[in-house]
Write a protein that holds these residues in place. Structure first.
Motif, PDB file in Angstrom:
ATOM      1  N   THR A  34     -18.393 128.166  80.081  1.00 21.71           N
ATOM      2  CA  THR A  34     -18.144 128.481  79.348  1.00 21.71           C
ATOM      3  C   THR A  34     -16.785 129.208  79.488  1.00 21.71           C
ATOM      4  O   THR A  34     -15.899 129.036  78.908  1.00 21.71           O
ATOM      5  N   GLY A  35     -16.817 130.048  80.187  1.00 22.37           N
ATOM      6  CA  GLY A  35     -15.365 131.767  80.442  1.00 22.37           C
ATOM      7  C   GLY A  35     -15.039 132.242  78.565  1.00 22.37           C
ATOM      8  O   GLY A  35     -14.219 132.474  78.561  1.00 22.37           O
ATOM      9  N   ASP A  36     -15.688 132.061  77.926  1.00 25.03           N
ATOM     10  CA  ASP A  36     -15.572 132.373  76.772  1.00 25.03           C
ATOM     11  C   ASP A  36     -16.734 134.076  76.773  1.00 25.03           C
ATOM     12  O   ASP A  36     -18.190 134.243  77.053  1.00 25.03           O
ATOM     13  N   PRO A  37     -15.860 135.465  76.909  1.00 28.54           N
ATOM     14  CA  PRO A  37     -16.917 136.144  77.297  1.00 28.54           C
ATOM     15  C   PRO A  37     -17.649 136.903  75.203  1.00 28.54           C
ATOM     16  O   PRO A  37     -18.202 138.109  75.529  1.00 28.54           O
ATOM     17  N   SER A  38     -17.410 135.958  74.203  1.00 29.00           N
ATOM     18  CA  SER A  38     -17.657 136.655  73.250  1.00 29.00           C
ATOM     19  C   SER A  38     -19.622 136.288  72.813  1.00 29.00           C
ATOM     20  O   SER A  38     -19.929 135.595  72.918  1.00 29.00           O
ATOM     21  N   TYR A  39     -20.108 137.382  73.135  1.00 31.63           N
ATOM     22  CA  TYR A  39     -21.134 138.271  73.292  1.00 31.63           C
ATOM     23  C   TYR A  39     -21.856 136.971  71.531  1.00 31.63           C
ATOM     24  O   TYR A  39     -23.091 136.465  71.338  1.00 31.63           O
ATOM     25  N   GLY A  40     -21.313 136.986  70.254  1.00 31.65           N
ATOM     26  CA  GLY A  40     -21.656 136.598  68.812  1.00 31.65           C
ATOM     27  C   GLY A  40     -21.766 134.665  68.897  1.00 31.65           C
ATOM     28  O   GLY A  40     -22.625 134.436  68.570  1.00 31.65           O
ATOM     29  N   ARG A  41     -20.978 134.618  69.857  1.00 27.04           N
ATOM     30  CA  ARG A  41     -20.807 133.349  70.201  1.00 27.04           C
ATOM     31  C   ARG A  41     -21.951 132.497  71.484  1.00 27.04           C
ATOM     32  O   ARG A  41     -22.629 131.662  71.401  1.00 27.04           O
ATOM     33  N   ALA A  42     -21.771 133.628  71.566  1.00 21.39           N
ATOM     34  CA  ALA A  42     -22.753 132.982  73.431  1.00 21.39           C
ATOM     35  C   ALA A  42     -24.666 133.235  72.415  1.00 21.39           C
ATOM     36  O   ALA A  42     -25.582 132.528  72.460  1.00 21.39           O
ATOM     37  N   HIS A  43     -24.382 134.017  71.922  1.00 21.93           N
ATOM     38  CA  HIS A  43     -26.245 134.481  70.683  1.00 21.93           C
ATOM     39  C   HIS A  43     -26.511 133.219  70.509  1.00 21.93           C
ATOM     40  O   HIS A  43     -27.486 132.678  69.889  1.00 21.93           O
ATOM     41  N   THR A  44     -25.315 132.935  68.995  1.00 18.56           N
ATOM     42  CA  THR A  44     -25.907 131.423  68.632  1.00 18.56           C
ATOM     43  C   THR A  44     -26.168 130.994  69.697  1.00 18.56           C
ATOM     44  O   THR A  44     -26.693 129.823  69.004  1.00 18.56           O
TER      45      THR A  44
END
Length: 69
Positions: A34-44
């Motif tokens: 996704t190119g999204d570096p957010s751990y929180g969003r990845a964890h969810t």
């Protein structure tokens, strides 16, 4: 988590330790895809995809640290 890595490194993993690897792999792949570096969003996203990890599973089976509540 440290005990899980120790069991994995020693070649004697608990089934929950394999779940941890799958969980972490999905998170990393999600971030890369996704190119999204957010751990929180990845964890969810990882939990929603069904890649859960029970950090207490090995302790309940008598392996490793057990919390006393």
């Amino acid at each position: 988590m440290a005990e899980a890595w120790q069991r994995l490194a020693a070649g004697n993993p608990h089934p929950a330790d394999i779940d941890l690897l799958r969980h972490e792999r999905f998170e990393a792949q999600y971030m890369a895809r996704t190119g999204d570096p957010s751990y929180g969003r990845a964890h969810t996203a990882t939990i929603e995809a069904g890649f859960t990890w029970d950090p207490e599973a090995a302790a309940r089976d008598g392996i490793g640290y057990q919390r006393s509540y």
